[in-house]
Design a protein around this motif. Sequence first.
Motif, PDB file in Angstrom:
ATOM      1  N   ILE A 169      81.543 -41.125  18.573  1.00  0.00           N
ATOM      2  CA  ILE A 169      80.144 -41.226  19.014  1.00  0.00           C
ATOM      3  C   ILE A 169      80.008 -40.733  20.446  1.00  0.00           C
ATOM      4  O   ILE A 169      79.093 -39.980  20.794  1.00  0.00           O
ATOM      5  CB  ILE A 169      79.647 -42.683  18.896  1.00  0.00           C
ATOM      6  N   ALA A 184      81.744 -39.362  12.026  1.00  0.00           N
ATOM      7  CA  ALA A 184      82.104 -40.782  12.125  1.00  0.00           C
ATOM      8  C   ALA A 184      81.998 -41.453  10.769  1.00  0.00           C
ATOM      9  O   ALA A 184      82.847 -42.278  10.393  1.00  0.00           O
ATOM     10  CB  ALA A 184      81.196 -41.483  13.139  1.00  0.00           C
ATOM     11  N   PRO A 211      79.280 -49.203   7.465  1.00  0.00           N
ATOM     12  CA  PRO A 211      79.190 -49.174   8.922  1.00  0.00           C
ATOM     13  C   PRO A 211      78.673 -50.494   9.487  1.00  0.00           C
ATOM     14  O   PRO A 211      79.109 -50.932  10.558  1.00  0.00           O
ATOM     15  CB  PRO A 211      78.211 -48.023   9.188  1.00  0.00           C
ATOM     16  N   LEU A 226      74.809 -42.831  12.713  1.00  0.00           N
ATOM     17  CA  LEU A 226      76.150 -42.387  13.091  1.00  0.00           C
ATOM     18  C   LEU A 226      76.324 -40.886  12.872  1.00  0.00           C
ATOM     19  O   LEU A 226      75.762 -40.324  11.920  1.00  0.00           O
ATOM     20  CB  LEU A 226      77.204 -43.115  12.249  1.00  0.00           C
ATOM     21  N   LEU A 251      73.644 -47.841  14.413  1.00  0.00           N
ATOM     22  CA  LEU A 251      75.077 -47.791  14.155  1.00  0.00           C
ATOM     23  C   LEU A 251      75.371 -47.840  12.659  1.00  0.00           C
ATOM     24  O   LEU A 251      76.523 -47.939  12.237  1.00  0.00           O
ATOM     25  CB  LEU A 251      75.793 -48.950  14.875  1.00  0.00           C
TER      26      LEU A 251
END
Length: 392
Positions: free
Chosen positions: A286, A216, A229, A212, A208
């Motif tokens: 996502i 995003a 992030p 990503l 994550l």
Amino acid sequence: MLYRTNPKNQKQLSILGYGCLRYTKKGTGIDQAKAEEEMRIAIEHGVNYFDTAYTYGGSEVCLGKFLAKGYRDKVNIATKLPHYYVKETGDMERYFSEQLNRLQTDHVEYYLMHMLNDTDAWERLKNLGIKEWIAEKKKKGQIENIGFSFHGSTENFLKILEVYDWDFCQIQYNYLDEHSQAGRRGLKRAYEKGMPVIIMEPLRGGRLVQGLPKTAVKMLEKEEPKRSPAEWGLRWLWDQPEVTVVLSGMNDSAQVEENVRIANEAEAGCMSSHDREVIEQLKNEINRCMKVPCTGCSYCMPCPGGVDIPGCFAAYNIRYTDSWYQGMKTYVMCTTLKTNPTNASKCLKCGKCEQHCPQNISIRRELEQVKKHMENPVYHIAKVVSKRIGKC
């Protein structure tokens, strides 16, 4: 460093925990000096929860060497019994004694059944005398808190919560797993039972952050104030009062410093309504890459054929939103490494599940795709190897 209270004993736990799985390697082993420097920084900034396991190659030894240098009384050690290796009653004591030697200590504050994913596994341990063994260790002061770590479906997690008077639990939880694995339902139920909940894989092993979609990343870059992030993911977790400790597998001093900075200010309720909207938009971006629009609600369960339908879809999606490796790892871990496997090929094609799916997913058809793409030659090799290990 902010702390949250263990409601079982009123002791304070740092909201940031040190995950000891991902130490930097040096040759075939762990870079001890580098790991010690990173752990020292963490402790000096107030981190007091360190998580390791018997099967984390070299991790317990690394942590034990470091803590023996005057840090043992500053931290809580959490480690795990490899119950899947336990074949007879004496094995519990043998593994635990080895762990104490590795950790250079005479007690462990938090001890877990590692990957206790179904109640059948617990019943097997009960028959081997695990409850009596735990009681003895607690009486002697060698184990302070007993718990379990979990990878599986929400329904299985809720069942495991009820089979024993656990002191705490550890779950995989992040904004993408909000409704899969133990999920928010499991988190809230454990909290209601007064259990500290330890979070692992808060950033899906870093996916994550580095994994990503580009769209995003660009979306987050437009937000003010600027946050990485990682910070978005950690704040989302600490925003929830049910979360006690978030583990991070830190293997870089800068990473330790960043996580500590966030943990100094991320109180429950730290996110604004706009922040939560950003997370939802991020999830949507996502999820746009996902193969199956499964929310993990489990309305399709139980399956007459024994398939963990949400678990299969979650792993299948991870393959495309995260990585091939992570998807396969999740699939093997969450469907195959169980007393009773729950993989997609067990589907009876009865269609009962489709009658209850609020997303109107063609579950039988999608399970065929899961079987085709996930139960490949690599899967079958992993399955054979896992079974051989279990018989050792």
